[in-house]
Design a protein around this motif. Sequence first.
Motif, PDB file in Angstrom:
ATOM      1  N   ALA A  79     -22.015  63.004   9.175  1.00 60.80           N
ATOM      2  CA  ALA A  79     -21.060  64.106   9.377  1.00 60.80           C
ATOM      3  C   ALA A  79     -20.095  63.783  10.508  1.00 60.80           C
ATOM      4  N   SER A  80     -20.615  63.202  11.571  1.00 58.94           N
ATOM      5  CA  SER A  80     -19.772  62.860  12.711  1.00 58.94           C
ATOM      6  C   SER A  80     -18.817  61.715  12.364  1.00 58.94           C
ATOM      7  N   LEU A  81     -19.311  60.731  11.622  1.00 61.20           N
ATOM      8  CA  LEU A  81     -18.446  59.629  11.190  1.00 61.20           C
ATOM      9  C   LEU A  81     -17.312  60.150  10.311  1.00 61.20           C
ATOM     10  N   TYR A  82     -17.644  61.055   9.398  1.00 60.95           N
ATOM     11  CA  TYR A  82     -16.609  61.608   8.525  1.00 60.95           C
ATOM     12  C   TYR A  82     -15.558  62.351   9.345  1.00 60.95           C
ATOM     13  N   LYS A  83     -16.011  63.085  10.337  1.00 62.34           N
ATOM     14  CA  LYS A  83     -15.102  63.856  11.180  1.00 62.34           C
ATOM     15  C   LYS A  83     -14.085  62.942  11.872  1.00 62.34           C
ATOM     16  N   HIS A  84     -14.512  61.731  12.226  1.00 58.01           N
ATOM     17  CA  HIS A  84     -13.653  60.803  12.961  1.00 58.01           C
ATOM     18  C   HIS A  84     -13.040  59.706  12.075  1.00 58.01           C
ATOM     19  N   HIS A  85     -13.382  59.706  10.800  1.00 57.63           N
ATOM     20  CA  HIS A  85     -13.015  58.562   9.946  1.00 57.63           C
ATOM     21  C   HIS A  85     -11.515  58.273   9.917  1.00 57.63           C
ATOM     22  N   PHE A  86     -10.709  59.300   9.784  1.00 59.14           N
ATOM     23  CA  PHE A  86      -9.283  59.090   9.550  1.00 59.14           C
ATOM     24  C   PHE A  86      -8.494  58.828  10.825  1.00 59.14           C
ATOM     25  N   GLU A  87      -9.129  58.946  11.972  1.00 59.28           N
ATOM     26  CA  GLU A  87      -8.445  58.734  13.246  1.00 59.28           C
ATOM     27  C   GLU A  87      -7.931  57.313  13.405  1.00 59.28           C
ATOM     28  N   LEU A  88      -8.705  56.331  12.970  1.00 56.17           N
ATOM     29  CA  LEU A  88      -8.314  54.935  13.144  1.00 56.17           C
ATOM     30  C   LEU A  88      -6.986  54.656  12.461  1.00 56.17           C
ATOM     31  N   GLU A  89      -6.917  54.951  11.177  1.00 56.59           N
ATOM     32  CA  GLU A  89      -5.696  54.669  10.435  1.00 56.59           C
ATOM     33  C   GLU A  89      -4.521  55.478  10.972  1.00 56.59           C
ATOM     34  N   ALA A  90      -4.748  56.731  11.308  1.00 52.30           N
ATOM     35  CA  ALA A  90      -3.671  57.580  11.825  1.00 52.30           C
ATOM     36  C   ALA A  90      -3.141  57.042  13.153  1.00 52.30           C
ATOM     37  N   THR A  91      -4.016  56.579  14.022  1.00 53.81           N
ATOM     38  CA  THR A  91      -3.579  56.055  15.317  1.00 53.81           C
ATOM     39  C   THR A  91      -2.885  54.708  15.153  1.00 53.81           C
ATOM     40  N   LEU A  92      -3.440  53.842  14.315  1.00 57.50           N
ATOM     41  CA  LEU A  92      -2.802  52.542  14.081  1.00 57.50           C
ATOM     42  C   LEU A  92      -1.406  52.701  13.488  1.00 57.50           C
ATOM     43  N   ALA A  93      -1.210  53.749  12.688  1.00 60.33           N
ATOM     44  CA  ALA A  93       0.095  53.978  12.044  1.00 60.33           C
ATOM     45  C   ALA A  93       1.199  54.259  13.067  1.00 60.33           C
ATOM     46  N   ASN A  94       0.815  54.578  14.307  1.00 57.74           N
ATOM     47  CA  ASN A  94       1.817  54.730  15.361  1.00 57.74           C
ATOM     48  C   ASN A  94       2.436  53.397  15.762  1.00 57.74           C
ATOM     49  N   TYR A  95       1.749  52.301  15.448  1.00 58.17           N
ATOM     50  CA  TYR A  95       2.175  50.982  15.906  1.00 58.17           C
ATOM     51  C   TYR A  95       2.383  49.978  14.777  1.00 58.17           C
ATOM     52  N   LEU A  96       1.766  50.211  13.635  1.00 57.19           N
ATOM     53  CA  LEU A  96       1.748  49.219  12.563  1.00 57.19           C
ATOM     54  C   LEU A  96       2.238  49.801  11.251  1.00 57.19           C
ATOM     55  N   ASP A  97       2.695  48.929  10.365  1.00 57.14           N
ATOM     56  CA  ASP A  97       3.047  49.379   9.019  1.00 57.14           C
ATOM     57  C   ASP A  97       1.791  49.351   8.143  1.00 57.14           C
ATOM     58  N   GLY A  98       1.915  49.818   6.920  1.00 55.58           N
ATOM     59  CA  GLY A  98       0.763  49.935   6.028  1.00 55.58           C
ATOM     60  C   GLY A  98       0.052  48.621   5.766  1.00 55.58           C
TER      61      GLY A  98
END
Length: 195
Positions: A79-98
């Motif tokens: 449950a905790s992993l799911y809660k945080h799962h999308f943070e990585l991609e969302a944060t990386l998208a501030n600096y990187l393209d797809g």
Amino acid sequence: MGMVALLFALVAQAQVALDSVGRDAQYVQTIVGRAQKIADGLQLDDAAVRSEVVKVIANRYFLLNDLEKRHGKGEALDASLYKHHFELEATLANYLDGRQVEAVKDGMTYGVVPKTYGAYLEMIPSLKENEKLQIMNWLKEAREFAIDAGDAKAKHGWFNKYKGRINNWLSKRGYDLTLERKAWGERIAAQQKNK
């Protein structure tokens, strides 16, 4: 300056804090080294962006370790992993393209998606385009689970589960995987013989 440009400028100026306070220095050095290796593979020209990406990746490893320590294995961790799962991609998208975000995900999962996908294409050259797409989609789904896994064994476990699904699906579609593997091995042997 437009609203979008202003938001981009603000994001670009924001700095990621490395979550290293209270952690063993050797552990931090190891994790930052791992993150640096992944970021180096992106061949980023901007040193400031590269530094931010390294911190984002390292912080993700720290978070996974913290969650596993806090929750152990099981439903609370899931449950905790799911809660945080999308943070990585969302944060990386501030600096990187797809494409670069995909490369980070592959780096964090030992490059299993491109390697396994390439192996399927080599093993079964007669795969149809829709079958190739399904295989890639399942491998990427496995990667999403593997990114959150705490160690190499667990990461590979997710890919093995999905490879079983792919193999069963291909068998139901009429592919004889034993014969396909044998023919693939013969092609590899012939190529090595001709070198």
